[in-house]
Design a protein around this motif. Sequence first.
Motif, PDB file in Angstrom:
ATOM      1  N   THR A   1       0.693  -1.171  -0.052  1.00  0.00           N
ATOM      2  CA  THR A   1      -0.022  -0.036  -0.083  1.00  0.00           C
ATOM      3  C   THR A   1       0.952   1.132  -0.001  1.00  0.00           C
ATOM      4  O   THR A   1       0.538   2.243  -0.697  1.00  0.00           O
ATOM      5  N   ALA A   2       1.886   1.288   0.848  1.00  0.00           N
ATOM      6  CA  ALA A   2       2.747   2.289   0.663  1.00  0.00           C
ATOM      7  C   ALA A   2       3.727   2.711  -0.558  1.00  0.00           C
ATOM      8  O   ALA A   2       3.690   3.818  -1.154  1.00  0.00           O
ATOM      9  N   LEU A   3       3.959   1.549  -1.015  1.00  0.00           N
ATOM     10  CA  LEU A   3       4.532   1.813  -2.643  1.00  0.00           C
ATOM     11  C   LEU A   3       3.440   2.081  -3.707  1.00  0.00           C
ATOM     12  O   LEU A   3       3.973   3.046  -4.041  1.00  0.00           O
ATOM     13  N   ARG A   4       2.338   1.923  -3.257  1.00  0.00           N
ATOM     14  CA  ARG A   4       1.420   2.425  -4.415  1.00  0.00           C
ATOM     15  C   ARG A   4       1.120   3.806  -4.103  1.00  0.00           C
ATOM     16  O   ARG A   4       0.769   4.604  -4.966  1.00  0.00           O
ATOM     17  N   ALA A   5       1.228   4.444  -2.680  1.00  0.00           N
ATOM     18  CA  ALA A   5       0.965   5.634  -2.435  1.00  0.00           C
ATOM     19  C   ALA A   5       1.995   6.357  -2.949  1.00  0.00           C
ATOM     20  O   ALA A   5       1.601   7.530  -3.446  1.00  0.00           O
ATOM     21  N   ILE A   6       3.164   6.111  -2.743  1.00  0.00           N
ATOM     22  CA  ILE A   6       4.306   6.645  -3.229  1.00  0.00           C
ATOM     23  C   ILE A   6       4.228   6.966  -4.704  1.00  0.00           C
ATOM     24  O   ILE A   6       4.581   8.002  -5.209  1.00  0.00           O
ATOM     25  N   GLU A   7       3.927   6.043  -5.618  1.00  0.00           N
ATOM     26  CA  GLU A   7       3.897   6.081  -6.731  1.00  0.00           C
ATOM     27  C   GLU A   7       2.701   7.128  -7.407  1.00  0.00           C
ATOM     28  O   GLU A   7       2.899   7.800  -8.043  1.00  0.00           O
ATOM     29  N   THR A   8       1.455   6.957  -6.689  1.00  0.00           N
ATOM     30  CA  THR A   8       0.481   8.094  -6.736  1.00  0.00           C
ATOM     31  C   THR A   8       0.895   9.412  -6.549  1.00  0.00           C
ATOM     32  O   THR A   8       0.585  10.320  -7.524  1.00  0.00           O
ATOM     33  N   ALA A   9       1.691   9.603  -5.546  1.00  0.00           N
ATOM     34  CA  ALA A   9       2.069  10.883  -5.136  1.00  0.00           C
ATOM     35  C   ALA A   9       3.028  11.426  -6.102  1.00  0.00           C
ATOM     36  O   ALA A   9       2.845  12.880  -6.429  1.00  0.00           O
ATOM     37  N   ARG A  10       3.936  10.477  -6.357  1.00  0.00           N
ATOM     38  CA  ARG A  10       4.625  11.228  -7.359  1.00  0.00           C
ATOM     39  C   ARG A  10       4.260  11.527  -8.954  1.00  0.00           C
ATOM     40  O   ARG A  10       5.026  12.483  -9.420  1.00  0.00           O
ATOM     41  N   SER A  11       3.403  10.851  -9.002  1.00  0.00           N
ATOM     42  CA  SER A  11       2.502  11.303 -10.474  1.00  0.00           C
ATOM     43  C   SER A  11       1.490  12.178 -10.146  1.00  0.00           C
ATOM     44  O   SER A  11       1.220  12.931 -11.588  1.00  0.00           O
ATOM     45  N   THR A  12       1.417  12.733  -9.190  1.00  0.00           N
ATOM     46  CA  THR A  12       0.398  13.811  -8.935  1.00  0.00           C
ATOM     47  C   THR A  12       0.872  14.949  -8.262  1.00  0.00           C
ATOM     48  O   THR A  12       0.407  16.010  -9.053  1.00  0.00           O
ATOM     49  N   PHE A  13       1.982  15.195  -7.661  1.00  0.00           N
ATOM     50  CA  PHE A  13       2.456  16.435  -6.975  1.00  0.00           C
ATOM     51  C   PHE A  13       3.535  16.741  -7.545  1.00  0.00           C
ATOM     52  O   PHE A  13       4.540  15.713  -7.839  1.00  0.00           O
TER      53      PHE A  13
END
Length: 385
Positions: free
Chosen positions: A146-158
């Motif tokens: 879950t943490a790895l997916r959150a990091i990926e989502t954040a990197r692609s958004t912000f």
Amino acid sequence: MSQSPEGGFGIYVHWPFCAAKCPYCDFNSHVRHQPVDQERFVAAFDRELGHFAELTKGRTVQSIFMGGGTPSLMEPRTVERILDRISGLWSIDDNVEISMEANPSSVEAERFKGYRAAGVNRVSLGVQSLHDRDLKLLGRLHDVDTALRAIETARSTFPRLSFDLIYARPDQTVEAWQAELERAISLAADHLSLYQLTIEEGTPFFNLYNAGKLQVPDPELGAELYELTQAVTAAHGLPAYEVSNHAKPGAECRHNLVYWRYGDYVGVGPGAHGRIQVGANKLATAIERYPETWLENVETHGHGMVENVGLSEEEQGDEYLLMGLRLVEGIDVARYEALAHRKIDPRRLAALLEHGMVEELEGNRLRATPDGFAVLDAVVADLAA
């Protein structure tokens, strides 16, 4: 005419709610089993922000930080309304940093897109560990995937991303931390916050520790883990710029730099603290901690302040030392003397220099050495005496 005090000017917004309370956490965070009335809370934030805007007219906001608690439990519309209110009350710097803390378990791609559309341009994820066993120990609601997916989502958004890790955990070895840290660096964008686990009074971990049911690394191993952290991050281009924070040059958290450079900041929301210059006085402000009591106070009085105290010259000098010596850039000695209306005792300074606890830099600056960082409270106490 817009202006900012030395050290900068920022706004801190405290969202006090979490899905669960972590056993190591002593922050002002609260769990509610019924949905929070966000409409009512955002109206209270509007009022409290308006109160502080009256005290800080003419300032330019350089940073906004939404902390908690878990601000990513806010609806994007709530975030948008708070940010719109801030921009309606103060001038906003063209390069304003708008940060939000988020827990991986509350990350949804659509919600993140909503925060980005509202104006958030930097997110700080509370990852805390890259091992599932330790995430359970720390009471986290997410697992590593879950943490790895959150990091990926954040990197692609912000545009900017940071995440936190806690080390010096029970049974953690130097070798295991080095492997975990290097993995974290490979995932990081340009900033990491790396904290040693501390046992805080009033937490479940405190009770377990006192009962002999929780073992943490001894001070010698803790120091070894700290030194390794400094060496590995520096070798990978993310050197420490503060005791626990590491960034590529230029990617430092601007909001936290306002604190450490002893700038001014408004703190709103339950339990928030602030430091604001009003006329000739530097005021220390504190807000009611309990969310529902804060809500009632704001609705009745227009703010939830329970403390609004002018700081003496000595107190301002002490706070500048305490905050500024956390930074690798150190302090401006002339500014310290102007705030404290006193000079640093030359004999005490000479002793600290001789023992390698501090070093003098060009431009009349003073900073703690790596050895000094390890005993920073004692260094500060010596200089302030």
